[in-house]
Design a protein around this motif. Structure first.
Motif, PDB file in Angstrom:
ATOM      1  N   ASP A 204       0.816  -1.213   0.000  1.00  0.00           N
ATOM      2  CA  ASP A 204       0.000   0.000   0.000  1.00  0.00           C
ATOM      3  C   ASP A 204       0.850   1.263   0.000  1.00  0.00           C
ATOM      4  N   LYS A 205       2.172   1.113  -0.174  1.00  0.00           N
ATOM      5  CA  LYS A 205       3.066   2.274  -0.229  1.00  0.00           C
ATOM      6  C   LYS A 205       4.066   2.090  -1.360  1.00  0.00           C
ATOM      7  N   THR A 207       8.059   2.341  -2.204  1.00  0.00           N
ATOM      8  CA  THR A 207       9.355   2.334  -1.532  1.00  0.00           C
ATOM      9  C   THR A 207      10.450   2.450  -2.588  1.00  0.00           C
ATOM     10  N   ASP A 223       7.988  13.760  -1.234  1.00  0.00           N
ATOM     11  CA  ASP A 223       6.811  12.906  -1.150  1.00  0.00           C
ATOM     12  C   ASP A 223       5.684  13.494  -1.992  1.00  0.00           C
ATOM     13  N   GLN A 243       9.978   6.346   1.430  1.00  0.00           N
ATOM     14  CA  GLN A 243       8.689   5.655   1.389  1.00  0.00           C
ATOM     15  C   GLN A 243       7.573   6.677   1.520  1.00  0.00           C
ATOM     16  N   ASP A 244       6.507   6.469   0.718  1.00  0.00           N
ATOM     17  CA  ASP A 244       5.359   7.360   0.757  1.00  0.00           C
ATOM     18  C   ASP A 244       4.127   6.557   0.356  1.00  0.00           C
ATOM     19  N   LYS A 245       2.943   7.024   0.767  1.00  0.00           N
ATOM     20  CA  LYS A 245       1.734   6.270   0.485  1.00  0.00           C
ATOM     21  C   LYS A 245       1.249   6.455  -0.949  1.00  0.00           C
ATOM     22  N   GLU A 246       1.780   7.442  -1.696  1.00  0.00           N
ATOM     23  CA  GLU A 246       1.317   7.660  -3.064  1.00  0.00           C
ATOM     24  C   GLU A 246       2.449   7.667  -4.087  1.00  0.00           C
ATOM     25  N   LYS A 283       2.991   3.372  -6.421  1.00  0.00           N
ATOM     26  CA  LYS A 283       2.863   2.033  -5.840  1.00  0.00           C
ATOM     27  C   LYS A 283       2.903   0.933  -6.893  1.00  0.00           C
TER      28      LYS A 283
END
Length: 289
Positions: A204-205, A207, A223, A243-246, A283
């Motif tokens: 879900d992220k 990397t 980010d 690392q980021d969620k989008e 992602k």
């Protein structure tokens, strides 16, 4: 996409259509590098703002290059990178432009240190005041810890004073304690860093691992909110993981010195030494097929 009629070089009426026969034209007849890029941009129906947004090259630098002013680029290495990036954005082959630049500026220069030249493009992090709340919490924890340690130490001293000391043979009435301590389970060895260090990256992220495998390079990482995660020089052998969620936005000052791992997979792009690359990973990257 509309083209604004403004004096900033975006109007198609003030520049004739781009001539595709650059390679065969004599040096005295071919347009300058900036003129060629400007003609190609207008022929493609793009404004300076469109090109800047697509390439992330600042508007002032795009204007300067179209006027054959390469000083804001910060050096020959980065001027070549901007020429290559702008040419691709306006659907123009960058090779003839790079050859023309080499003829007009004395050939291929020696590599220039990345960090000082990109000083103008860095986004400085905001200055923050001291965190007084955290400082007060730390002070309170330290005081409580000291008081607890003092109480525990004092209690141990009183128990030691009250415990009778065994004398002579009476001390050996109990079972003899084994002198050999019980073997404890060996600690697991610390795993060494490897390519699999980000193989278990959460789905879900996004990397991204950046390693300066072939030499040093300046890098910038942001980010999805545009917040700077890292902005500095990686020495040879150094690496950083983001690392980021989008998404993660990268700028590589010397892409040929960098190895990239995205979501646990190695990026196989053949980056050239001294090449400036602006990359974005999400992602779902890298896309296979």
């Amino acid at each position: 996409m509309s083209i604004g009629n403004s004096p900033d070089g975006n109007s198609p009426e003030d520049v004739p259509p781009f001539d595709d026969a650059r390679e065969g034209a004599p040096a005295s007849e071919r347009p300058s590098i900036g003129r060629a890029l400007q003609q190609a941009r207008i022929a493609a129906g793009l404004t300076v703002d469109d090109v800047s947004n697509a390439t992330r090259v600042r508007i002032t630098i795009v204007h300067a290059i179209e006027q054959d002013n390469f000083t804001p680029c910060g050096g020959d290495v980065y001027a070549r990178g901007h020429i290559r990036t702008l040419a691709r954005a306006v659907h123009l082959d960058p090779a003839p432009l790079l050859e023309q630049y080499a003829e007009e500026h004395g050939g291929r220069p020696a590599p220039t240190p990345a960090a000082p030249l990109f000083e103008a493009e860095r986004i400085r992090p905001e200055r923050r005041g001291p965190n007084w709340t955290a400082a007060m919490v730390a002070a309170i924890v330290a005081v409580i810890g000291f008081v607890g340690f003092t109480l525990v130490k004092g209690g141990d001293g009183e128990q030691s004073a009250k415990t009778p000391v065994a004398k002579g043979p009476q001390a050996s009435t109990g079972k003899t304690a084994s002198a050999t301590p019980k073997s404890s389970k060996p600690a697991s060895p610390t795993p060494e860093p490897s390519d699999s260090a980000i193989a278990a990256a959460p789905g879900d992220k996004v990397t991204v691992q950046v390693s300066a495998a072939e030499g040093r390079s300046w890098i910038s990482a942001k980010d999805h909110n545009g917040r700077t995660l890292f902005d500095g020089l990686l020495k040879q052998g150094d690496s950083q993981t983001f690392q980021d969620k989008e998404k993660i936005d990268l700028v590589l000052g010397d892409a040929g010195a960098i190895q990239l791992y995205v979501n646990g997979k190695k990026i196989q792009d053949a980056f050239q030494p001294g090449q400036v690359e602006r990359l974005t990973y999400t992602k779902g990257d890298p896309v296979t097929g």
